[in-house]
Design a protein around this motif. Structure first.
Motif, PDB file in Angstrom:
ATOM      1  N   VAL A 188       0.841  -1.199   0.000  1.00 37.96           N
ATOM      2  CA  VAL A 188       0.000   0.000   0.000  1.00 37.96           C
ATOM      3  C   VAL A 188       0.880   1.254   0.000  1.00 37.96           C
ATOM      4  O   VAL A 188       0.679   2.171  -0.802  1.00 37.96           O
ATOM      5  CB  VAL A 188      -0.952   0.001   1.228  1.00 37.96           C
ATOM      6  N   TRP A 189       1.873   1.296   0.864  1.00 36.60           N
ATOM      7  CA  TRP A 189       2.737   2.493   0.945  1.00 36.60           C
ATOM      8  C   TRP A 189       3.507   2.723  -0.352  1.00 36.60           C
ATOM      9  O   TRP A 189       3.858   3.849  -0.679  1.00 36.60           O
ATOM     10  CB  TRP A 189       3.698   2.359   2.121  1.00 36.60           C
ATOM     11  N   SER A 190       3.783   1.652  -1.086  1.00 37.71           N
ATOM     12  CA  SER A 190       4.512   1.824  -2.351  1.00 37.71           C
ATOM     13  C   SER A 190       3.599   2.372  -3.439  1.00 37.71           C
ATOM     14  O   SER A 190       4.059   2.847  -4.466  1.00 37.71           O
ATOM     15  CB  SER A 190       5.064   0.472  -2.823  1.00 37.71           C
ATOM     16  N   GLY A 191       2.280   2.262  -3.210  1.00 31.69           N
ATOM     17  CA  GLY A 191       1.313   2.701  -4.217  1.00 31.69           C
ATOM     18  C   GLY A 191       0.888   1.572  -5.139  1.00 31.69           C
ATOM     19  O   GLY A 191       0.019   1.750  -5.987  1.00 31.69           O
ATOM     20  N   ALA A 192       1.469   0.369  -4.963  1.00 30.04           N
ATOM     21  CA  ALA A 192       1.130  -0.752  -5.852  1.00 30.04           C
ATOM     22  C   ALA A 192      -0.284  -1.277  -5.579  1.00 30.04           C
ATOM     23  O   ALA A 192      -0.953  -1.762  -6.485  1.00 30.04           O
ATOM     24  CB  ALA A 192       2.150  -1.879  -5.686  1.00 30.04           C
ATOM     25  N   VAL A 193      -0.700  -1.187  -4.329  1.00 32.96           N
ATOM     26  CA  VAL A 193      -2.059  -1.641  -3.969  1.00 32.96           C
ATOM     27  C   VAL A 193      -2.804  -0.449  -3.376  1.00 32.96           C
ATOM     28  O   VAL A 193      -2.272   0.278  -2.546  1.00 32.96           O
ATOM     29  CB  VAL A 193      -1.986  -2.799  -2.936  1.00 32.96           C
ATOM     30  N   LYS A 194      -4.024  -0.237  -3.853  1.00 31.82           N
ATOM     31  CA  LYS A 194      -4.828   0.882  -3.344  1.00 31.82           C
ATOM     32  C   LYS A 194      -5.569   0.438  -2.090  1.00 31.82           C
ATOM     33  O   LYS A 194      -6.140  -0.643  -2.040  1.00 31.82           O
ATOM     34  CB  LYS A 194      -5.885   1.308  -4.375  1.00 31.82           C
ATOM     35  N   ARG A 195      -5.559   1.308  -1.099  1.00 30.04           N
ATOM     36  CA  ARG A 195      -6.353   1.013   0.085  1.00 30.04           C
ATOM     37  C   ARG A 195      -7.803   1.359  -0.200  1.00 30.04           C
ATOM     38  O   ARG A 195      -8.092   2.191  -1.060  1.00 30.04           O
ATOM     39  CB  ARG A 195      -5.840   1.884   1.247  1.00 30.04           C
ATOM     40  N   ALA A 196      -8.729   0.736   0.521  1.00 27.73           N
ATOM     41  CA  ALA A 196     -10.147   1.015   0.302  1.00 27.73           C
ATOM     42  C   ALA A 196     -10.432   2.480   0.619  1.00 27.73           C
ATOM     43  O   ALA A 196      -9.816   3.047   1.516  1.00 27.73           O
ATOM     44  CB  ALA A 196     -10.991   0.120   1.203  1.00 27.73           C
ATOM     45  N   PRO A 197     -11.378   3.100  -0.122  1.00 29.60           N
ATOM     46  CA  PRO A 197     -11.735   4.485   0.198  1.00 29.60           C
ATOM     47  C   PRO A 197     -12.213   4.596   1.652  1.00 29.60           C
ATOM     48  O   PRO A 197     -12.680   3.617   2.238  1.00 29.60           O
ATOM     49  CB  PRO A 197     -12.879   4.787  -0.775  1.00 29.60           C
ATOM     50  N   ARG A 198     -12.084   5.802   2.192  1.00 22.37           N
ATOM     51  CA  ARG A 198     -12.358   6.060   3.616  1.00 22.37           C
ATOM     52  C   ARG A 198     -13.728   5.518   4.055  1.00 22.37           C
ATOM     53  O   ARG A 198     -13.848   4.958   5.141  1.00 22.37           O
ATOM     54  CB  ARG A 198     -12.276   7.577   3.833  1.00 22.37           C
ATOM     55  N   ILE A 199     -14.728   5.667   3.196  1.00 23.20           N
ATOM     56  CA  ILE A 199     -16.080   5.245   3.595  1.00 23.20           C
ATOM     57  C   ILE A 199     -16.119   3.734   3.894  1.00 23.20           C
ATOM     58  O   ILE A 199     -16.772   3.297   4.838  1.00 23.20           O
ATOM     59  CB  ILE A 199     -17.146   5.663   2.532  1.00 23.20           C
ATOM     60  N   TYR A 200     -15.376   2.949   3.110  1.00 27.76           N
ATOM     61  CA  TYR A 200     -15.315   1.507   3.367  1.00 27.76           C
ATOM     62  C   TYR A 200     -14.617   1.240   4.701  1.00 27.76           C
ATOM     63  O   TYR A 200     -15.000   0.354   5.455  1.00 27.76           O
ATOM     64  CB  TYR A 200     -14.538   0.779   2.260  1.00 27.76           C
ATOM     65  N   GLN A 201     -13.566   2.031   4.971  1.00 22.92           N
ATOM     66  CA  GLN A 201     -12.824   1.852   6.227  1.00 22.92           C
ATOM     67  C   GLN A 201     -13.730   2.140   7.418  1.00 22.92           C
ATOM     68  O   GLN A 201     -13.774   1.383   8.391  1.00 22.92           O
ATOM     69  CB  GLN A 201     -11.613   2.781   6.273  1.00 22.92           C
ATOM     70  N   ILE A 202     -14.498   3.234   7.310  1.00 26.52           N
ATOM     71  CA  ILE A 202     -15.375   3.635   8.424  1.00 26.52           C
ATOM     72  C   ILE A 202     -16.446   2.569   8.654  1.00 26.52           C
ATOM     73  O   ILE A 202     -16.761   2.210   9.780  1.00 26.52           O
ATOM     74  CB  ILE A 202     -16.022   5.017   8.138  1.00 26.52           C
ATOM     75  N   LEU A 203     -16.975   2.026   7.557  1.00 26.37           N
ATOM     76  CA  LEU A 203     -18.047   1.017   7.689  1.00 26.37           C
ATOM     77  C   LEU A 203     -17.493  -0.375   7.993  1.00 26.37           C
ATOM     78  O   LEU A 203     -18.244  -1.328   8.154  1.00 26.37           O
ATOM     79  CB  LEU A 203     -18.880   0.963   6.394  1.00 26.37           C
TER      80      LEU A 203
END
Ligand code: UDP
Length: 239
Positions: A188-203
């Motif tokens: 994730v930090w390298s940018g190779a994998v996208k983290r889920a958008p914030r709304i998914y994280q909150i839910l």
């Protein structure tokens, strides 16, 4: 404080308390291990005694995924989930502020170098004194290289159970430091994998997003996640 879940003691820190506790361990006199536990790790530990002992002996066990939060809730405990990636990032910020030397181990060579480039750009004062990709077979050699540099915070991103075993064995040979297993965080930090958008994280739906992006991950969720929830219910109501 900690609560029991399927035979393990899970720490019930808030995010900030967990960071403070980690800082204490960084300043401590031994190698300490942080396990960010998820349902797959519960499942694996039920089949592997050695892994189960590693988790039991860890200095901190924090609930990573929403699955563990739900299982704890079923057992009557309202505990904050602490995403390992956010926790590790905060520790890097703390390390930068307090001039704590850091080592990072894991992932493929291009991923770790890109991740380090991005991290040092974002976190001013971050002092990464050692890194190595996660594809090696001679652990001894890596322990020796780490000891030659004496980092105080060591992040290990080799996936589970490999990273937990690597950290556990390090306890016997490394100089005092805090070691944290951080799974796929470098991707994730390298940018190779996208983290889920914030709304998914909150839910608490990051798993759903990740599975939609990488459908092959479905094997990792089913049947592990529902089975884990069922076992937690059995633990609560049937014993
Ligand atoms: N990895 C590694 N060495 C290995 C196997 C895996 O460094 O021998 C890395 C892999 O490149 C990836 C991370 O470990 O960056 C594991 O990612 P995964 O998504 O499996 O982690 P988790 O789901 O446990 O967070």
């Amino acid at each position: 404080m900690s609560v029991e879940l399927l035979g393990f003691n899970i720490d019930t820190y808030s995010f900030d308390e967990a960071v403070n506790k980690a800082k204490e361990l960084i300043d401590g006199q031994k190698v300490s291990q942080v396990v960010t536990i998820n349902p797959e790790m519960f499942e694996y530990s039920s089949k592997d005694n050695e892994f189960s002992n590693i988790v039991k002996e860890a200095e901190m066990v924090i609930p990573d995924g929403v699955g563990v939060k739900i299982a704890l809730k079923i057992n009557g405990h309202n505990v904050d989930r602490i995403p390992g990636i956010d926790f590790a990032y905060k520790l890097l910020e703390k390390a930068a502020i307090n001039n704590i030397p850091v080592a990072i181990i894991g992932a493929k060579e291009d991923i770790i170098t890109k991740a380090i480039e991005n991290l040092t750009e974002k976190i001013s004062g971050l002092n990464i004194i050692y890194y190595h990709n996660g594809y090696f077979s001679d652990d001894e050699e890596i322990y020796n290289e780490i000891n030659a540099k004496s980092p105080k915070l060591i992040l290990v991103a080799m996936g589970s159970p490999r990273q937990e075993q690597f950290i556990y064995n390090a306890k016997k040979v490394l100089k005092p430091a805090l070691m944290v297993g951080i799974g796929g965080s470098l991707d994730v930090w390298s940018g190779a994998v996208k983290r889920a958008p914030r709304i998914y994280q909150i839910l608490g739906l990051e798993w759903l997003y990740r599975t939609a992006c990488q459908p092959e991950r479905i094997k990792r969720i089913f049947p592990t996640l529902p089975l884990f929830i069922l076992k937690s219910m059995r633990d609560r109501y049937v014993k």
